[in-house]
Scaffold this active site. Structure first.
Site, PDB file in Angstrom:
ATOM      1  CG  ASP A   1      -8.926   1.379   3.528  1.00 47.27           C
ATOM      2  OD1 ASP A   1      -9.709   0.575   2.974  1.00 47.27           O
ATOM      3  OD2 ASP A   1      -7.723   1.123   3.722  1.00 47.27           O
TER       4      ASP A   1
ATOM      5  CE  LYS B   1      -4.365  -1.474   2.026  1.00 50.00           C
ATOM      6  NZ  LYS B   1      -5.355  -1.214   3.066  1.00 50.00           N
TER       7      LYS B   1
HETATM    8  P1  NAP Z   1      -1.765  -2.270  11.048  1.00 53.34           P
HETATM    9  O1  NAP Z   1      -1.399  -1.202  10.092  1.00 53.34           O
HETATM   10  O2  NAP Z   1      -0.836  -3.405  11.303  1.00 53.34           O
HETATM   11  O3  NAP Z   1      -2.085  -1.539  12.466  1.00 53.34           O
HETATM   12  C1  NAP Z   1      -2.499  -2.268  13.585  1.00 53.34           C
HETATM   13  C2  NAP Z   1      -2.528  -1.357  14.805  1.00 53.34           C
HETATM   14  O4  NAP Z   1      -2.972  -2.122  15.916  1.00 53.34           O
HETATM   15  C3  NAP Z   1      -1.164  -0.788  15.190  1.00 53.34           C
HETATM   16  O5  NAP Z   1      -1.348   0.465  15.791  1.00 53.34           O
HETATM   17  C4  NAP Z   1      -0.677  -1.820  16.202  1.00 53.34           C
HETATM   18  O6  NAP Z   1       0.261  -1.320  17.123  1.00 53.34           O
HETATM   19  C5  NAP Z   1      -1.969  -2.097  16.935  1.00 53.34           C
HETATM   20  N1  NAP Z   1      -1.962  -3.375  17.621  1.00 53.34           N
HETATM   21  C6  NAP Z   1      -1.726  -4.602  17.094  1.00 53.34           C
HETATM   22  N2  NAP Z   1      -1.830  -5.558  18.054  1.00 53.34           N
HETATM   23  C7  NAP Z   1      -2.127  -4.896  19.205  1.00 53.34           C
HETATM   24  C8  NAP Z   1      -2.343  -5.313  20.538  1.00 53.34           C
HETATM   25  N3  NAP Z   1      -2.287  -6.600  20.880  1.00 53.34           N
HETATM   26  N4  NAP Z   1      -2.597  -4.374  21.478  1.00 53.34           N
HETATM   27  C9  NAP Z   1      -2.662  -3.067  21.136  1.00 53.34           C
HETATM   28  N5  NAP Z   1      -2.469  -2.594  19.889  1.00 53.34           N
HETATM   29  C10 NAP Z   1      -2.211  -3.519  18.935  1.00 53.34           C
HETATM   30  O7  NAP Z   1      -3.142  -2.943  10.651  1.00 53.34           O
HETATM   31  P2  NAP Z   1      -4.380  -2.224   9.950  1.00 53.34           P
HETATM   32  O8  NAP Z   1      -4.306  -2.427   8.491  1.00 53.34           O
HETATM   33  O9  NAP Z   1      -4.479  -0.854  10.497  1.00 53.34           O
HETATM   34  O10 NAP Z   1      -5.587  -3.153  10.462  1.00 53.34           O
HETATM   35  C11 NAP Z   1      -6.059  -3.055  11.806  1.00 53.34           C
HETATM   36  C12 NAP Z   1      -7.368  -3.848  11.933  1.00 53.34           C
HETATM   37  O11 NAP Z   1      -8.372  -3.248  11.126  1.00 53.34           O
HETATM   38  C13 NAP Z   1      -7.256  -5.309  11.459  1.00 53.34           C
HETATM   39  O12 NAP Z   1      -8.013  -6.087  12.304  1.00 53.34           O
HETATM   40  C14 NAP Z   1      -7.864  -5.284  10.076  1.00 53.34           C
HETATM   41  O13 NAP Z   1      -8.472  -6.511   9.741  1.00 53.34           O
HETATM   42  C15 NAP Z   1      -8.931  -4.206  10.238  1.00 53.34           C
HETATM   43  N6  NAP Z   1      -9.228  -3.537   8.981  1.00 53.34           N
HETATM   44  C16 NAP Z   1     -10.510  -3.596   8.525  1.00 53.34           C
HETATM   45  C17 NAP Z   1     -10.845  -2.946   7.360  1.00 53.34           C
HETATM   46  C18 NAP Z   1     -12.257  -3.019   6.863  1.00 53.34           C
HETATM   47  O14 NAP Z   1     -12.487  -2.686   5.693  1.00 53.34           O
HETATM   48  N7  NAP Z   1     -13.191  -3.390   7.683  1.00 53.34           N
HETATM   49  C19 NAP Z   1      -9.875  -2.242   6.625  1.00 53.34           C
HETATM   50  C20 NAP Z   1      -8.567  -2.207   7.131  1.00 53.34           C
HETATM   51  C21 NAP Z   1      -8.266  -2.869   8.303  1.00 53.34           C
HETATM   52  P3  NAP Z   1       1.849  -1.280  16.766  1.00 53.34           P
HETATM   53  O15 NAP Z   1       2.005  -0.193  15.756  1.00 53.34           O
HETATM   54  O16 NAP Z   1       2.484  -0.998  18.065  1.00 53.34           O
HETATM   55  O17 NAP Z   1       2.178  -2.641  16.211  1.00 53.34           O
END
Ligand code: NAP
Length: 298
Positions: A108, A72
């Site tokens: 998004d 991305k």
């Molecule tokens: P990402 O870029 O990897 O970001 C994940 C975030 O969550 C980071 O801030 C990470 O912290 C934090 N995190 C991960 N594990 C954690 C924990 N155990 N405790 C506290 N914080 C934690 O992922 P993303 O793309 O943003 O996706 C995040 C979520 O949104 C996923 O579940 C994904 O499936 C969902 N999502 C859904 C859609 C939709 O269309 N519905 C679209 C995009 C994403 P660090 O930076 O410290 O690692």
């Protein structure tokens, strides 16, 4: 239109390893419903092949491409132009091929807002709490800033990431007050003020078990709980919030509407939202997605 002909327009998705994509189901169902001469295909592209793959979009005249993990951000140098959303987020999830000019978009944020609208909610004048500071949190935070929220609090396990996101938002807009907290801080005060609480972390995904991103006793009937997760459709956060009489929304609508926005960019035609929603629900309910994932990872 089900056949591929000499005039079929090709769209698709690039990512690596591309194991969990639901996009082919939604887009191909939409093309079929509207009898459009388009197909949507998965393209597994490794990092070292990214430039060649993007060159291939132009060379092969591919109409549009979705971009998913891990490309991305790295895809940006290969594009000719960025939409304002993609530029400020520094991330692209949709590429439009406009007569050989590749334009990067990010749908998004609009997906998040449209999903809220579906439930008859808006962020206008609301106090919003976003948990997480990754890609999805960024999309939500900018969307919330644009859409006229009253305040935004970003809660992250790594507070420096929340602060960096706050600085990015302030670089574009000073219209809302943005605060940051660490996930280990006492969240009682912010949950008292917060109205829309968004989980933008993987906490609650199938792999992470029955966990909540905020303490259960802080959730009440005043809250709109929005969990971006869609596998499972009912996370612990959604389930427990519903039990506590909060309004609870899962991530399915956001996933759907980031796709409907991409569809409209590529075709210029209003997306058949209900057809795409049904395709998504059907595949999630049937388990076909895991069969698809197994095929792709072979
Ligand atoms: P990402 O870029 O990897 O970001 C994940 C975030 O969550 C980071 O801030 C990470 O912290 C934090 N995190 C991960 N594990 C954690 C924990 N155990 N405790 C506290 N914080 C934690 O992922 P993303 O793309 O943003 O996706 C995040 C979520 O949104 C996923 O579940 C994904 O499936 C969902 N999502 C859904 C859609 C939709 O269309 N519905 C679209 C995009 C994403 P660090 O930076 O410290 O690692």
């Amino acid at each position: 239109m089900t056949e591929i002909s000499g005039t079929t327009s090709i769209t698709g998705i690039i990512g690596y390893p591309l194991t969990y994509t639901l996009s082919p189901y939604m887009h191909n169902a939409a093309f079929k419903e509207l009898d459009l001469d388009y197909k949507y295909l998965p393209f597994v592209v490794e990092e070292r092949q990214l430039g060649a793959a993007i060159g291939g979009i132009k060379a092969l005249g591919i109409s549009g491409i979705n971009v998913t993990m891990p490309h991305k951000e790295n895809v940006i140098p290969f594009l000719d132009e960025l939409s304002s959303e993609a530029r400020r987020m520094g991330a692209v999830n949709t590429i439009e091929n406009d007569s050989g000019r590749l334009i990067g978009h990010n749908t998004d944020g609009i997906g998040f807002l449209k999903s809220l609208e579906d439930q008859l909610y808006s962020v206008v004048d609301r106090n919003v709490v976003v948990i997480g500071a990754g890609g999805a949190a960024k999309a939500v935070a900018f969307a919330v800033a644009d859409a006229g929220a009253e305040s935004l609090t970003i809660v992250a396990r790594n507070k420096s990431k929340a602060d960096a996101l706050k600085d990015k938002i302030y670089a574009y807009s000073h219209n809302l007050s943005v605060k940051t907290l660490s996930i280990t801080d006492d969240l009682a005060d912010i949950m008292l003020v917060g109205e829309l609480i968004v989980n933008a972390t993987p906490i609650g995904m199938k792999e992470s078990g029955y966990l909540l991103p905020v303490p259960l006793d802080l959730i009440n009937e005043r809250h709109i709980i929005f969990d971006l997760i869609y596998t499972p459709l009912e996370t612990a956060f959604v389930k427990e919030a519903s039990k506590r009489k909060a309004k609870a929304i899962n991530g399915l609508g956001m996933l759907l509407h980031q796709a409907t926005a991409a569809f409209e960019i590529w075709t210029g035609i209003s997306a058949p939202v209900e057809t795409m929603r049904k395709a998504l629900l059907d595949v999630l309910e049937s388990g076909d997605q895991s069969r698809y994932a197994k095929q792709k990872s072979r």
